[in-house]
Scaffold this active site. Structure first.
Site, short mmCIF file in Angstrom:
data_model
loop_
_atom_site.label_atom_id
_atom_site.label_comp_id
_atom_site.label_asym_id
_atom_site.label_seq_id
_atom_site.Cartn_x
_atom_site.Cartn_y
_atom_site.Cartn_z
N THR A 176 0.84 -1.21 0.00
CA THR A 176 0.00 0.00 0.00
C THR A 176 0.87 1.26 0.00
O THR A 176 0.69 2.17 -0.82
CB THR A 176 -0.91 0.01 1.25
OG1 THR A 176 -1.65 -1.22 1.28
CG2 THR A 176 -1.87 1.17 1.23
N VAL A 177 1.83 1.33 0.91
CA VAL A 177 2.66 2.53 1.04
C VAL A 177 3.76 2.57 -0.03
O VAL A 177 3.96 3.59 -0.70
CB VAL A 177 3.27 2.62 2.46
CG1 VAL A 177 4.16 3.86 2.58
CG2 VAL A 177 2.17 2.66 3.52
N GLY A 181 -3.48 5.49 5.20
CA GLY A 181 -3.71 5.45 3.76
C GLY A 181 -2.38 5.48 3.00
O GLY A 181 -1.40 6.04 3.49
N LYS A 224 2.89 4.49 18.39
CA LYS A 224 2.98 5.89 17.96
C LYS A 224 3.12 6.83 19.16
O LYS A 224 3.89 7.79 19.12
CB LYS A 224 1.75 6.27 17.14
CG LYS A 224 1.70 5.56 15.80
CD LYS A 224 0.34 5.73 15.16
CE LYS A 224 0.25 5.04 13.82
NZ LYS A 224 -1.14 4.89 13.35
P1 NAP Z 1 1.58 -3.88 2.93
O1 NAP Z 1 0.59 -3.34 1.97
O2 NAP Z 1 1.31 -5.20 3.57
O3 NAP Z 1 3.00 -3.95 2.18
C1 NAP Z 1 4.11 -4.59 2.73
C2 NAP Z 1 5.14 -4.78 1.62
O4 NAP Z 1 6.33 -5.28 2.20
C3 NAP Z 1 4.71 -5.77 0.54
O5 NAP Z 1 5.13 -5.34 -0.71
C4 NAP Z 1 5.42 -7.06 0.94
O6 NAP Z 1 5.76 -7.88 -0.17
C5 NAP Z 1 6.69 -6.50 1.54
N1 NAP Z 1 7.25 -7.40 2.57
C6 NAP Z 1 6.70 -7.69 3.77
N2 NAP Z 1 7.50 -8.56 4.44
C7 NAP Z 1 8.54 -8.81 3.61
C8 NAP Z 1 9.69 -9.64 3.73
N3 NAP Z 1 9.92 -10.38 4.80
N4 NAP Z 1 10.57 -9.67 2.70
C9 NAP Z 1 10.35 -8.92 1.60
N5 NAP Z 1 9.27 -8.10 1.42
C10 NAP Z 1 8.38 -8.07 2.43
O7 NAP Z 1 1.84 -2.85 4.14
P2 NAP Z 1 1.64 -1.24 4.10
O8 NAP Z 1 0.25 -0.91 4.46
O9 NAP Z 1 2.22 -0.70 2.86
O10 NAP Z 1 2.51 -0.81 5.37
C11 NAP Z 1 3.92 -0.79 5.30
C12 NAP Z 1 4.47 -0.08 6.53
O11 NAP Z 1 3.97 1.26 6.57
C13 NAP Z 1 4.09 -0.70 7.88
O12 NAP Z 1 5.14 -0.55 8.79
C14 NAP Z 1 2.91 0.14 8.33
O13 NAP Z 1 2.75 0.18 9.73
C15 NAP Z 1 3.36 1.49 7.83
N6 NAP Z 1 2.25 2.44 7.65
C16 NAP Z 1 1.16 2.10 6.92
C17 NAP Z 1 0.14 3.01 6.74
C18 NAP Z 1 -1.10 2.67 5.97
O14 NAP Z 1 -2.06 3.46 6.04
N7 NAP Z 1 -1.13 1.56 5.22
C19 NAP Z 1 0.25 4.28 7.32
C20 NAP Z 1 1.41 4.61 8.04
C21 NAP Z 1 2.40 3.68 8.20
P3 NAP Z 1 4.61 -8.61 -1.05
O15 NAP Z 1 3.86 -7.48 -1.69
O16 NAP Z 1 5.33 -9.44 -2.04
O17 NAP Z 1 3.78 -9.36 -0.06
N1 HSE Z 2 -2.98 1.21 10.51
C1 HSE Z 2 -2.57 2.54 10.84
C2 HSE Z 2 -3.80 3.35 11.25
C3 HSE Z 2 -1.92 3.16 9.65
O1 HSE Z 2 -4.93 2.90 11.03
O2 HSE Z 2 -3.65 4.43 11.81
C4 HSE Z 2 -1.24 4.45 9.96
O3 HSE Z 2 -0.14 4.29 10.78
#
Ligand code: NAP
Ligand code: HSE
Length: 429
Positions: free
Chosen positions: A15-16, A303, A206
């Site tokens: 997603t990010v 997001g 956080k």
């Molecule tokens: P996500 O959609 O699950 O994406 C994770 C990515 O990392 C995927 O591409 C996955 O590969 C890869 N990955 C995970 N474990 C791995 C491993 N062991 N080796 C290689 N690649 C690996 O997660 P996300 O929502 O983008 O979140 C990523 C980070 O941002 C997290 O720390 C989350 O807390 C933080 N964050 C997210 C948000 C939000 O709103 N989503 C907001 C703020 C912060 P595959 O695609 O091949 O599975």
């Molecule tokens: N899962 C987290 C939230 C993403 O809902 O706030 C942002 O860090």
């Protein structure tokens, strides 16, 4: 003047990660005009190269080989957007030791492994930035570290998890918990495993990071008292409405009496309080300090593209301050004790389900009075098999209220465990 070419890599293209690549491609000209740098994603680590992506990766961008990123001298910095503690911690440490600056969106990593990671970054003289780890698009770390550096920030109060705020807002509109969680997942707000969101662990991480930066003292996830929204039921949401309040998952970090207290709990928030107006996946954080009185920052807290904006901003900060000696590393510089958790004074909302018999209310009131807890408001409602008591206490130490409720729960006429939530009605500046 020709732009400086900055090849970067991502750990993660979910997603990010995909949103970071999208932002750098679609807004590349604007970023170049503003910063003089053309930041390009040249490699992204994933688990499964064949998976469909929300923003398609270019040819040869995706890899499953971490070493091809860590050992490539042309890669100027790396954004860790993969989540989880391991192997993310191991990868980040390897990158820092290889002299590569790291930008991370991973609050669990920073809150659990911060001391070790910051130490290595300092030893190696490379930057580690983590704006995106707290409240996505809201620039909190930069504001605390730079704009408010001369202010003694002693209280941070806020809604710091978008998923739970979205769920609570939807529950107010009559949507069920499960359905609202599914919507939050579908919209990309929730963590890959939403347990961290609903259990309060995401918000706790956080708040630990915010307290560390605001108070200049190490606060880890283990120092945060937290609970999530799993126990919030439609009847609590309804009781809040009747009391002219709303249920929110609130993080509170306080620096007082030479120590700190950091906690995340569902709370009854008075409708006139600024946090009551924060809806959906929005976050809001109130920073209270000596000189500033109060500054509130509000915006999208979750997001893909919202988080990507903070990741890219950190990248720009790294390339814009490289070789200037401006390190954004360890925020902690003093050791503070954690205050006794039972000492926190607040008003509390209590719900008790009881048999509808004479004397029940008196028995409950006696237990509260025995702990010096006095009742400010009370509503009694008939239930098909008894009655519910929804009451709000005057200000009292949490330990006293908990002790009273432990004896209330033992009464023969009380059914199940009482609900206890903090009431937030004053700004406290
Ligand atoms: P996500 O959609 O699950 O994406 C994770 C990515 O990392 C995927 O591409 C996955 O590969 C890869 N990955 C995970 N474990 C791995 C491993 N062991 N080796 C290689 N690649 C690996 O997660 P996300 O929502 O983008 O979140 C990523 C980070 O941002 C997290 O720390 C989350 O807390 C933080 N964050 C997210 C948000 C939000 O709103 N989503 C907001 C703020 C912060 P595959 O695609 O091949 O599975
Ligand atoms: N899962 C987290 C939230 C993403 O809902 O706030 C942002 O860090």
């Amino acid at each position: 003047m020709a732009a400086v070419d900055v090849p970067v890599a991502l750990l993660g293209y979910g997603t990010v990660g995909a949103a970071v690549n999208r932002l750098l491609i679609e807004n590349g000209d604007e970023i170049e005009r503003a910063t003089g740098h053309r930041i390009r994603v040249v490699r992204a680590l994933v688990r499964d190269q064949a998976r469909e992506r929300s923003f398609p990766a270019g040819d040869d961008l995706l890899t499953t080989d971490f070493e091809s990123i860590c050992s490539d001298p042309s890669i100027a910095l790396v954004a860790e957007v993969m989540g989880g503690v391991e192997p993310a911690a191991d990868y980040v440490l390897q990158l820092l030791r290889a002299g590569k600056p790291v930008v991370s969106a991973n609050k669990q990593l920073i809150a659990r492994r911060g001391p070790e990671i910051f130490r290595v970054a300092s030893e190696e003289g490379v930057q580690l930035r983590f704006e995106a780890s707290v409240c996505a698009a809201i620039p909190l770390i930069k504001v605390l570290r730079e704009s408010l550096v001369a202010t003694n920030v002693h209280r941070v109060l806020g809604i710091v998890n978008g998923t739970t705020n979205f769920i609570l807002t939807r529950m107010e509109a009559g949507v069920g918990y499960g359905e609202a969680l599914a919507e939050a997942q579908q919209l990309g707000y929730a963590e890959t495993d939403p347990t961290d969101d609903v259990s309060g662990a995401d918000a706790a991480a956080k708040m630990a990071i915010l307290a560390t930066v605001a108070f200049g003292a190490r606060v880890g996830l283990e120092d945060v008292l937290y609970e999530g929204i799993e126990q919030v039921r439609p009847e609590h949401v309804e009781a809040a409405r009747e009391l002219d309040m709303t249920v929110r998952l609130v993080g509170a970090a306080t620096l007082a009496d030479g120590g700190f207290d950091v906690r995340v709990q569902p709370a009854f928030v008075d409708r006139r309080h600024p946090l009551a107006a924060v809806e959906g996946a929005f976050n809001a954080v109130m920073l209270q300090g000596d000189a500033i009185r109060e500054i509130t920052l509000e915006g999208p807290g979750a997001g893909g593209v919202e988080t990507a904006s903070a990741v890219v901003a950190d990248m720009v900060s790294v390339v814009g301050t490289a070789a200037t000696g401006f390190l954004h590393n360890d925020a902690a510089w003093r050791t503070l004790p954690r205050l006794p958790p039972g000492d926190l004074r607040s008003r509390y909302y209590v719900r008790i389900e009881v048999d509808d018999r004479p004397g029940v209310l008196a028995h409950v009131a006696e237990q509260l009075a025995a702990q010096g807890v006095s009742i400010a408001r009370l509503a009694q409602r008939q239930l098909p098999d008894g009655a519910s008591l929804d009451l709000v206490t005057h200000e009292a130490p949490s330990g006293r209220v908990e002790a009273a409720l432990a004896t209330v729960a033992e009464l023969a006429e009380v059914k199940g465990a009482p609900t206890l939530m903090r009431v937030i009605s004053e700004r406290g500046v």
